[in-house]
Design an enzyme around this catalytic site. Structure first.
Site, PDB file in Angstrom:
ATOM      1  N   ASP A 186     -41.361 -26.634  42.403  1.00 51.53           N
ATOM      2  CA  ASP A 186     -42.960 -27.928  43.068  1.00 51.53           C
ATOM      3  C   ASP A 186     -42.550 -28.506  42.284  1.00 51.53           C
ATOM      4  O   ASP A 186     -42.982 -30.382  42.312  1.00 51.53           O
ATOM      5  CB  ASP A 186     -43.415 -26.879  43.302  1.00 51.53           C
ATOM      6  CG  ASP A 186     -43.274 -25.388  44.411  1.00 51.53           C
ATOM      7  OD1 ASP A 186     -42.114 -26.121  45.321  1.00 51.53           O
ATOM      8  OD2 ASP A 186     -43.927 -24.569  44.418  1.00 51.53           O
ATOM      9  N   SER A 217     -47.374 -27.322  48.022  1.00 51.69           N
ATOM     10  CA  SER A 217     -47.219 -26.920  46.627  1.00 51.69           C
ATOM     11  C   SER A 217     -48.532 -27.873  45.876  1.00 51.69           C
ATOM     12  O   SER A 217     -48.553 -28.773  44.508  1.00 51.69           O
ATOM     13  CB  SER A 217     -46.322 -28.053  45.577  1.00 51.69           C
ATOM     14  OG  SER A 217     -45.239 -26.763  46.037  1.00 51.69           O
TER      15      SER A 217
END
Ligand code: GLA
Length: 382
Positions: free
Chosen positions: A173, A127
């Site tokens: 995320d 991420s």
């Protein structure tokens, strides 16, 4: 957090813009278990890590704004009033998207300059995109006194990804990157957006990542496809999201969907249960159970949800041949990136060496091994 990263963006900012910036660090994340459950209002179990994006950012009197991606040595000037998405795959969409979504909330910002740099390998499934979005929104909130809460900020980051990057991601995320707690993983309920922190100390075991160093190109469209399959089945079931479905509910509509889609929905229902069972296993310090849940997660991602790839399956296959690896699975959206392995500390180095050799022989390319620390979420660096 790497002090070098912070220094690099600060020095570059001062050299380029001749003024002192504020400094923001925003981490990437791992996910212990609970994959593709976030956009189904389910449970995930991520943690922020000590790799991420460092950003130097400050207001400017100039009539344009400038963003500088130091890693890529790529600089772009833009006008705040005429923002639109750049071509697909461009890094500036993360910056433009965040600015546009701030404006959509009727918040006013002035021109600014930003220099950023990261140490999350791109495509690793850790991420870097959420880390970048969060660093931009956090920095702008600070500079322009926008009064956004951390929760407002993660939704802005997520919308930037939906509308400018084109990936209809869930909230895992952005949440993990923003709210991370040192030495903790977060059991996040993606419906209520409330998380329970779990201090992670696996004693003689640890988490280790192995990056396949591949990212297969269809991953974004496949991701959006999976999401719409889940939404269509929820509609058929007349529920808000698959989080609300049981396996029995799903059986009742089996004749209305394809066997492939049945398996996908079944995966989500089962994975959601695994995430909850994993939290119990961690509470009980039962690493064997945690490990088998992790292996079962991979099995579902590979055969039911079909978001794995040969490279990931190969690494998980190797893990299974070693009794010191209690669990391994692909991590993140899939189609490449890292596996996460729960492994005995004393065996980590030798398994990493073994897996690296085997991987090289099989795919004629190198994988990379990372030992990560669970870290604090997005923050200002003084
Ligand atoms: C990507 C998305 C997340 C999540 C994972 C899969 O990382 O950004 O929202 O859906 O894939 O669990």
């Amino acid at each position: 957090m790497s002090a070098t990263l912070i220094n690099d963006v600060k020095t570059e900012f001062i050299n380029t813009f001749k003024t002192e910036p504020i400094l923001v660090f925003s981490p990437g994340r791992i996910n212990i278990i609970g994959e593709h459950t976030d956009y189904n209002d389910g449970f995930v179990f991520p943690a922020a890590v000590d790799k991420g994006i460092a950003a130097a950012i400050q207001k400017t009197d100039s009539d344009v704004s400038t963003a500088y991606a130091l890693d890529m040595d790529s600089k772009i000037e833009f006008n705040l009033n005429t923002l639109k998405p750049s071509k697909e795959g461009s890094w500036e969409n993360y910056v433009f998207g965040v600015v546009a979504e701030i404006q959509n909330k009727n918040k006013v910002i002035g021109n600014f300059n930003i220099v950023f740099k990261g140490d999350i390998p791109s495509g690793s499934g850790m991420s870097s995109s959420a880390a970048l979005e969060n660093s931009v929104v956090f920095g702008l909130n600070e500079l322009f006194g926008l009064g956004l809460s951390k929760e407002d900020m993660i939704f802005i980051s997520q919308k930037a990804e939906h509308n400018y990057v084109g990936v209809k991601c869930g909230i895992m995320d952005q949440y993990a990157s923003m709210f991370g707690i040192k030495n903790n993983a977060l059991l996040l309920d993606c419906r209520s957006i409330e998380a329970k922190p779990y201090e992670i100390d696996f004693k003689d075991h640890q988490l280790m990542l192995i990056n396949t160093n591949v990212k297969h190109s269809l991953s974004d469209s496949a991701y959006n496809d999976r999401r719409s399959v889940c939404e269509n089945i929820s509609e058929l079931l007349d529920i808000k999201a698959l989080r609300d479905a049981t396996e029995v509910d799903l059986q009742k509509i089996a004749n209305k969907i394809t066997p492939e889609n049945y398996q996908k929905a079944l995966f989500v229902i089962q994975e959601n249960k695994r995430a909850l069972k994993a939290s119990k296993a961690i509470e009980d310090n039962n690493l064997e159970t945690l490990g088998s849940l992790i292996y079962a997660s991979h099995n579902g991602l590979q055969h039911q949800y079909k978001v794995s790839c040969d490279e990931l399956d190969f690494l998980v296959g190797l893990a299974k041949t070693n009794k010191h690896v209690l669990g391994a699975r692909m991590m993140g959206g899939g189609f490449g990136g890292c596996t996460i392995n729960l492994i005995a500390k004393t065996e980590a180095k030798s398994f990493a060496d073994f897996a690296s050799d085997e991987y090289k022989n099989r795919f004629d390319k190198a994988c990379s091994v990372y030992f990560i620390e669970l870290s604090q979420g997005t923050h200002l660096v003084e």
